[in-house]
Design a protein around this motif. Structure first.
Motif, mmCIF file in Angstrom:
data_model
loop_
_atom_site.group_PDB
_atom_site.id
_atom_site.type_symbol
_atom_site.label_atom_id
_atom_site.label_comp_id
_atom_site.label_asym_id
_atom_site.label_seq_id
_atom_site.Cartn_x
_atom_site.Cartn_y
_atom_site.Cartn_z
ATOM 1 N N LEU A 92 0.701 -1.028 -0.140
ATOM 2 C CA LEU A 92 -0.108 0.505 0.159
ATOM 3 C C LEU A 92 0.633 0.953 -0.425
ATOM 4 C CD1 LEU A 92 -2.607 -1.203 2.293
ATOM 5 C CD2 LEU A 92 -3.031 -0.836 -0.065
ATOM 6 N N ILE A 93 2.042 0.707 0.919
ATOM 7 C CA ILE A 93 2.841 2.015 0.959
ATOM 8 C C ILE A 93 4.112 2.436 -0.657
ATOM 9 C CG2 ILE A 93 5.392 3.527 2.025
ATOM 10 C CD1 ILE A 93 4.630 1.483 4.150
ATOM 11 N N GLN A 94 3.959 1.539 -1.557
ATOM 12 C CA GLN A 94 4.169 1.416 -2.613
ATOM 13 C C GLN A 94 3.120 2.382 -3.557
ATOM 14 O OE1 GLN A 94 7.359 1.025 -1.334
ATOM 15 N NE2 GLN A 94 8.241 0.990 -3.652
ATOM 16 N N VAL A 95 1.901 2.153 -3.121
ATOM 17 C CA VAL A 95 0.659 2.259 -4.354
ATOM 18 C C VAL A 95 0.617 3.756 -3.977
ATOM 19 C CG1 VAL A 95 -1.366 2.132 -4.494
ATOM 20 C CG2 VAL A 95 0.140 -0.334 -4.735
ATOM 21 N N GLU A 96 1.059 3.991 -2.755
ATOM 22 C CA GLU A 96 1.062 5.507 -2.152
ATOM 23 C C GLU A 96 1.674 5.919 -3.068
ATOM 24 O OE1 GLU A 96 -1.332 6.967 -0.654
ATOM 25 O OE2 GLU A 96 -2.431 5.704 -0.500
ATOM 26 N N LYS A 97 2.952 5.397 -3.204
ATOM 27 C CA LYS A 97 3.996 6.370 -3.757
ATOM 28 C C LYS A 97 3.843 6.837 -4.854
ATOM 29 C CE LYS A 97 7.947 5.428 -0.161
ATOM 30 N NZ LYS A 97 9.542 4.585 -0.330
ATOM 31 N N ASP A 100 1.574 9.328 -5.862
ATOM 32 C CA ASP A 100 2.515 10.898 -5.624
ATOM 33 C C ASP A 100 2.937 11.441 -7.090
ATOM 34 O OD1 ASP A 100 1.490 11.209 -3.205
ATOM 35 O OD2 ASP A 100 2.950 9.964 -2.351
ATOM 36 N N LEU A 101 3.798 10.114 -7.452
ATOM 37 C CA LEU A 101 4.255 9.972 -8.484
ATOM 38 C C LEU A 101 3.452 10.946 -9.424
ATOM 39 C CD1 LEU A 101 7.097 9.957 -10.545
ATOM 40 C CD2 LEU A 101 6.057 7.715 -11.216
ATOM 41 N N ASN A 131 11.269 16.129 -10.956
ATOM 42 C CA ASN A 131 12.602 15.224 -10.121
ATOM 43 C C ASN A 131 12.000 15.939 -8.495
ATOM 44 O OD1 ASN A 131 12.879 13.746 -11.920
ATOM 45 N ND2 ASN A 131 14.744 14.946 -12.828
ATOM 46 N N ALA A 132 12.445 18.231 -8.780
ATOM 47 C CA ALA A 132 12.583 17.947 -7.185
ATOM 48 C C ALA A 132 11.232 18.318 -6.780
ATOM 49 C CB ALA A 132 12.655 20.185 -8.014
ATOM 50 N N GLY A 133 10.493 17.687 -7.381
ATOM 51 C CA GLY A 133 8.911 17.980 -6.367
ATOM 52 C C GLY A 133 8.756 16.384 -5.726
ATOM 53 N N LEU A 134 9.270 15.325 -6.720
ATOM 54 C CA LEU A 134 9.341 14.253 -5.925
ATOM 55 C C LEU A 134 10.236 13.649 -4.793
ATOM 56 C CD1 LEU A 134 9.191 11.694 -8.842
ATOM 57 C CD2 LEU A 134 7.098 12.366 -7.460
#
Length: 716
Positions: A92-97, A100-101, A131-134
């Motif tokens: 789930l954490i990776q899905v959230e990440k 965000d991408l 890249n700056a926003g991630l």
């Protein structure tokens, strides 16, 4: 000369009391130490590296093998699997990440109005902003080509790509994904991207995204792994070389590990170690201390103690220890159970007959401890041989307790059979407890030797007993029975020369034996002493009333003082006769003391009547000494009472009872028992016993008429 004699007597008493006692005890301790020193002497082992062992070598002690223990711990740590942790929420954490991408890309795309026709400069600026926003996480760093493909995608394709990517990541990480399985899971997720809704460029971009965001959720836990391995090492038991464990077996090649173990248990130490010798000294001191305590306890219970009993005790004790030492070498013959033939029960049997039952039991315990040390040193298996100690202990206890109280000689078949049975039973119990394989030949041979041990013990005891009796002049029950035989020359002398005295002595013997048994004294000694107590009367038998069969009393023709001298002499004449015939001291003492310092009342009164001056009572009192033992006190009472009852006319139970009580009170008030250890309670029991015995002798009888008139039946 008188001062010199007194000095000599004091010096002799000092020697007997201190020097002789302690000298024997020191000798006992020294001999025990020498016999057991083989336990602590360095063993010269015939063992060399890379050679064949000529014999088994066993460990004499328990020792921890630290090197083997450390190897075992390392093996346990190596066998402990690594610990892993499963993070089921990581998907789930990776899905959230990844969400965000896509949100960041969508935001930048709208802000800069990026489309499929945007210039390369605008795309580069957009990629920089993305890249700056991630975040700076490794899975957020995507190649520029991948970001460019996602920026230039239509809104519909972008949304489809986001949904497919989130779903693929969630499905791929719904189970456990280890590092070994990661590539397989990533490939599977990439292969599942639908080509029907995604073009090749988008599929290639999403493949990169999936490989960046699909990661392992079942990972190695270093802390838990380290703790598990440490716990496994801590749970490993120390590798111990146990006492008696075979380190080198006969016929095996001696390895360096065997040499290391031999050094570990001290069998290859080159330096001298005094500690075991001190330990043996303390152990021997304990054995000797118990020996000393038991000897003094026996001495305290026997007022007429003689130093010869210490010699007897020490001789039997050391002799039994020598037997143990000799039999320990029988194990070297390799004959199964040959050492079990050891006749150790002979020692408690002899001590039971010559000293006491308690002393025999204590001696058995001490000999079993000594045997455990001696047999341990002979086998090099251990310092203490516990099975041998148990076997010897029960064999000794059987020898100490098997004899009945009144049994004067151990019967070979009865006593030997009991000791042999005890030996067999305890040997079988030990074999079974040690889980030793039982074979018909091996076990049978051991049981036969144990069986023979019981009979050998009794045979040796019967054979050695006369030697102790003769060599130390011991008054044993066997000797007493021999002295009570009517065919003894001194008894025949009394019977022939003073028949009245003989009959009187037999009556006194009957009274004394029963009374002594009632108070726990030696009844057989009292009986035999009573037989001989008046033997001094055989010098002048006619001067004693029981021998005046013709009715002539010679005292009527002489003065009371002369009569006194004649009567007074008979205890001391008797003691002299008994000494000349080498009779036991106990019987001589009773013969000499059986009148104590009593008053010769008849002749004292007669002297008073014939004299104008008062006659001192002391002139008509026996010189003594007073009785020193319980048996002597009983014989004195029985002698006085029997003589008084014999002189009564028509004795009745009431008259006898009153007379017994009168004589008893007279002797007690006169202090005749002050020098012996008899108690008032015991004297009361003696009085009652004598009274009951005399009532049985002088019971009332029916007086039959002299002329019986029988009526005759007519016609007969």
């Amino acid at each position: 000369m008188a001062p010199w004699n007194r000095f000599r007597n004091k010096l002799k008493a000092f020697f007997v009391r201190y020097v002789a006692d302690w000298g024997i005890i020191v000798i006992v301790g020294a001999v025990l130490y020498v016999l057991m020193i083989g336990t602590v002497l360095p063993k010269n082992l015939d063992v060399r590296l890379h050679e064949i062992a000529s014999s088994d070598i066993q460990s004499p002690i328990d020792a921890v093998d630290t090197q083997a223990t450390e190897v075992k711990k390392q093996d346990a740590m190596g066998a402990t699997p690594s610990a892993y942790v499963y993070n089921k929420n990581l998907g789930l954490i990776q899905v959230e990440k990844v969400g965000d991408l896509f949100d960041t890309i969508s935001s930048v795309k709208k802000q800069l109005k990026i489309s499929g026709s945007s210039s390369q400069a605008d795309l580069k600026t957009a990629i920089g902003k993305i890249n700056a926003g991630l975040s700076s996480a490794p899975d957020s760093k995507l190649p520029d080509e991948t970001l460019k493909t996602l920026l230039m995608a239509s809104d519909r394709d972008f949304q489809i790509a986001e949904d497919i990517t989130s779903t693929s990541i969630y499905e791929a990480m719904s189970g456990k994904v280890g590092w070994n399985d990661l590539e397989r899971v990533q490939n599977k997720a990439s292969a599942s991207l639908p080509s029907s809704v995604l073009n090749d460029e988008m599929r290639s971009a999403l493949n990169v995204v999936l490989r960046n965001y699909i990661t392992a959720n079942y990972t190695f836990d270093a802390t838990a792994t380290r703790q598990n391995k440490q716990d496994a090492a801590n749970n490993v038991d120390n590798v111990t070389i146990h006492q008696g464990e075979v380190i080198v077996r006969k016929g095996e090649l001696v390895t360096s590990d065997m040499i290391r173990q031999l050094k570990l248990v001290g069998l290859l130490d080159d330096h001298f170690n005094i500690v075991p010798f001190i330990g043996l000294f303390l152990f021997t001191g304990f054995i000797t201390l118990v020996f000393w305590f038991e000897y003094y306890r026996f001495k305290a219970q026997h007022q007429k103690y003689s130093l010869k009993y210490l010699y007897i005790y020490a001789l039997i004790f050391l002799g039994a220890t020598v037997i143990i030492k000799i039999c320990s070498y029988l194990r070297l013959t390799q004959v199964s159970g040959l050492s079990d033939i050891i006749p150790i029960a002979v020692a408690p049997l002899l001590i039971r007959m010559l000293l006491s039952e308690r002393t025999a039991v204590v001696t058995g315990v001490l000999l079993s401890l000594i045997g455990s040390v001696i047999f341990g040193s002979s086998t090099r298996a251990a310092i203490f041989d516990a099975p041998t100690a148990i076997y010897l202990l029960f064999s000794c206890l059987a020898g100490a307790l098997v004899l009945r109280k009144r049994q004067v000689r151990p019967k070979i078949f009865q006593t030997g059979g009991i000791v042999a049975l005890v030996n067999i039973m305890i040997l079988l119990a030990l074999l079974m407890l040690q889980n030793t394989p039982l074979s018909l030949v091996g076990t049978g041979t051991m049981l036969i030797f144990a069986f023979l041990s019981g009979f050998l013990s009794v045979i040796f005891a019967n054979g050695l007993m006369p030697l102790f009796e003769t060599g130390f002049r011991i008054l044993s029950p066997i000797r007493l029975l021999e002295l009570s035989n009517p065919s003894q020359p001194l008894l025949r002398k009394i019977l022939i020369e003073a028949p009245g005295t003989y009959h009187h002595s037999v009556m006194v013997a009957n009274l004394a034996e029963r009374a002594c048994e009632a108070i726990g004294a030696n009844g057989l000694l009292a009986r035999v002493a009573a037989y001989y107590h008046d033997i001094g009367k055989t010098k002048r038998p006619k001067f004693f009333v029981e021998n005046q069969l013709d009715g002539v009393n010679p005292h009527e023709k002489i003065s009371p003082q002369l009569s006194r001298t004649i009567i007074f002499s008979h205890p001391y004449d008797g003691a002299d006769i008994l000494r000349q015939h080498h009779m036991p001291k106990e019987i001589i003492d009773i013969a000499e003391q059986h009148h104590g310092t009593t008053l010769l009342r008849y002749f004292y009164v007669k002297a008073q009547e014939l004299s104008d001056q008062p006659v001192p009572e002391s002139e008509f009192r026996y010189p003594g000494p007073k009785v020193q033992t319980k048996e002597g006190a009983v014989v004195e009472l029985a002698d006085s009472i029997e003589a008084a009852v014999r002189s009564m006319k028509k004795p009745t139970p009431v008259k006898v009872q009153n007379l017994v009580k009168s004589i008893f009170n007279d002797r007690l008030s006169d202090g005749q028992f002050d020098d012996c250890d008899v108690t008032l309670k015991e004297l009361k029991i003696v009085e009652k016993s004598i009274d009951e015995t005399l009532r049985g002798v002088y019971h009332s009888r029916i007086e039959y008429p002299k002329d019986l008139k029988v009526k005759k039946v007519s016609g007969k």
